[in-house]
Design a protein around this motif. Structure first.
Motif, PDB file in Angstrom:
ATOM      1  N   LYS A 159      -4.169  24.043  46.002  1.00  0.00           N
ATOM      2  CA  LYS A 159      -3.228  24.473  46.992  1.00  0.00           C
ATOM      3  C   LYS A 159      -4.310  24.849  48.126  1.00  0.00           C
ATOM      4  O   LYS A 159      -4.826  24.129  48.742  1.00  0.00           O
ATOM      5  CB  LYS A 159      -2.264  25.737  46.459  1.00  0.00           C
ATOM      6  CG  LYS A 159      -1.555  25.078  45.224  1.00  0.00           C
ATOM      7  CD  LYS A 159      -0.473  26.040  45.054  1.00  0.00           C
ATOM      8  CE  LYS A 159       0.285  25.928  43.900  1.00  0.00           C
ATOM      9  NZ  LYS A 159       1.303  26.476  43.294  1.00  0.00           N
ATOM     10  N   ASN A 160      -4.131  26.081  48.619  1.00  0.00           N
ATOM     11  CA  ASN A 160      -4.871  26.642  49.782  1.00  0.00           C
ATOM     12  C   ASN A 160      -6.188  27.646  49.363  1.00  0.00           C
ATOM     13  O   ASN A 160      -6.534  28.079  50.067  1.00  0.00           O
ATOM     14  CB  ASN A 160      -3.966  27.549  50.722  1.00  0.00           C
ATOM     15  CG  ASN A 160      -2.874  26.600  51.233  1.00  0.00           C
ATOM     16  OD1 ASN A 160      -3.097  25.396  51.610  1.00  0.00           O
ATOM     17  ND2 ASN A 160      -1.504  27.099  51.547  1.00  0.00           N
ATOM     18  N   ASN A 173     -10.865  22.898  45.135  1.00  0.00           N
ATOM     19  CA  ASN A 173      -9.763  23.309  45.711  1.00  0.00           C
ATOM     20  C   ASN A 173      -8.494  23.222  45.020  1.00  0.00           C
ATOM     21  O   ASN A 173      -7.947  22.300  44.458  1.00  0.00           O
ATOM     22  CB  ASN A 173      -9.461  22.651  47.134  1.00  0.00           C
ATOM     23  CG  ASN A 173      -8.962  21.200  46.664  1.00  0.00           C
ATOM     24  OD1 ASN A 173      -9.865  20.420  46.294  1.00  0.00           O
ATOM     25  ND2 ASN A 173      -8.101  20.712  47.692  1.00  0.00           N
TER      26      ASN A 173
END
Length: 377
Positions: free
Chosen positions: A240-241, A238
């Motif tokens: 950030k988003n 992952n």
């Protein structure tokens, strides 16, 4: 001038004596009971129950047909060993027998016996019985010629007592060899075999396994070992988003010093993302990281440096740099750093907490990375 001439003569006489000494050195004689390096290409193991084991080591898969009648091989070996029956009678000694059949069909035999300085006993209903702590080893080495040159095959029996060897006659070793011959095709793609713990287990008879030959070794220094391997992992992380899949191609150098392993790894890893363009069409872009890692761990007793159970948390440092940038997902001069790794499923699944940043620790972003895969050789 006379002094210079005398000096030249003296130097020539010294050089001549040194050359004479060098030419007089004897070359080491190769051990007829040992295999040349990298002469084994295929290894199969047979569980013979009660901790007994047979290892079949082949110089080429084509040689498998030469070992179909395992009972006959054992009968010939036991017949030749009858002359040494008295010298092998002591049940308290640990025995190693090397038996070689050379290209001319001649047989060479070497017998080594060791006795522990202390005696160990098992009390059974108050009666002491001698307890042997080490297995006996029988190496049967066959040397034969082929169109490609000289090849070597070897059988290794690890048995609780040498006298037990005769009991394996007629115990379906020939049947196991026939089953292996029937199922050998396609093991590399999982056909009729199940892969786990760095070995292939035959579905029809899980007591038969195919394992890796000895790892590629660059030499041994005072019992320590330097090894190289290569491999591939499918990874995901992952950032950030975003959920970002990737894969990693890597080379590793490991040095085993005593019970410690130190390994250095270099890997190239393209990270894929799938943003949409202005027209709403999905794009595939990749950002390439070049990563260098170091790992330290303790090795279990009896294990090798690379191919053993290495589950658990290990001290590891990893530093990656963005060498190829596409799109705006990662800023220029981005880095990835991790300081530990958690291994599962015998090292085939690796979890790494990490951080991403750019320039000098700007925009630090935590993440976690998971890798699934293994080393190829």
């Amino acid at each position: 001038m006379k002094k210079i001439s005398w000096l030249m003569l003296a130097l020539l006489s010294i050089t001549g004596s040194l050359c004479a000494q060098d030419t007089g050195k004897k070359k080491p004689v190769p051990d007829p009971f040992e295999l040349p390096s990298y002469s084994i290409q295929e290894v199969f193991r047979f569980d013979l129950q009660k901790n007994n084991q047979l290892s079949l080591q082949l110089g080429d898969m084509q040689d498998l047909k030469h070992w179909s009648n395992m009972d006959s091989v054992l009968q010939v070996f036991l017949g030749d060993m009858k002359a040494f029956r008295d010298s092998l009678a002591d049940p308290a000694t640990t025995k190693r027998i090397d038996y070689v059949i050379d290209l001319a069909g001649r047989k060479k035999i070497r017998i080594r016996q060791t006795r522990l300085p202390e005696a160990t006993f098992l009390l059974d209903k108050g009666e002491p019985a001698l307890l042997k702590l080490e297995q006996d080893t029988i190496n049967i080495l066959a040397i034969h010629s082929s169109p490609e040159g000289t090849r070597y095959d070897r059988l290794i029996f690890l048995i609780n007592q040498y006298d037990d060897l005769e009991s394996f006659l007629g115990k379906d070793l020939n049947g196991k060899m026939a089953l292996l011959q029937q199922n050998i095709d396609g093991y590399y793609v999982g056909k009729n075999w199940t892969h786990r713990n760095r070995a292939f287990y035959m579905n029809a008879d899980p007591s038969i396994t195919k394992v890796q030959p000895e790892p590629l070794s660059l030499g041994k220094i005072s019992g320590n070992t330097l090894e190289i391997d290569a491999g591939a992992h499918v990874t995901a992380q992952n950032y950030k988003n975003y959920f970002i899949p990737s894969f990693a191609l890597q080379m590793r150098v490991a040095v085993k010093i005593g019970s410690n392993q130190h390994s250095l790894r270099a890997s190239w890893e393209p990270l894929f993302s799938f943003p949409s363009d202005a027209q709403g069409h999905t794009q595939t872009i990749h950002n390439d990281f070049l990563t260098f890692s170091y790992m330290y761990r303790k090795i279990k007793d009896g294990a090798t440096a690379l191919f053993d159970d290495n589950n658990g948390i290990h001290a590891a440092l990893s530093f990656g740099y963005l060498v190829n940038r596409q799109g705006d997902l990662f800023p220029k001069h981005s880095y990835r750093f991790s300081a530990a790794q958690f291994n599962l499923v015998h090292g085939n699944v690796i979890l790494e907490p990490c951080i991403y940043f750019h320039d000098f620790l700007r925009e630090v972003t935590p993440g976690i990375r998971i890798s699934v895969g293994g080393f190829l050789f």
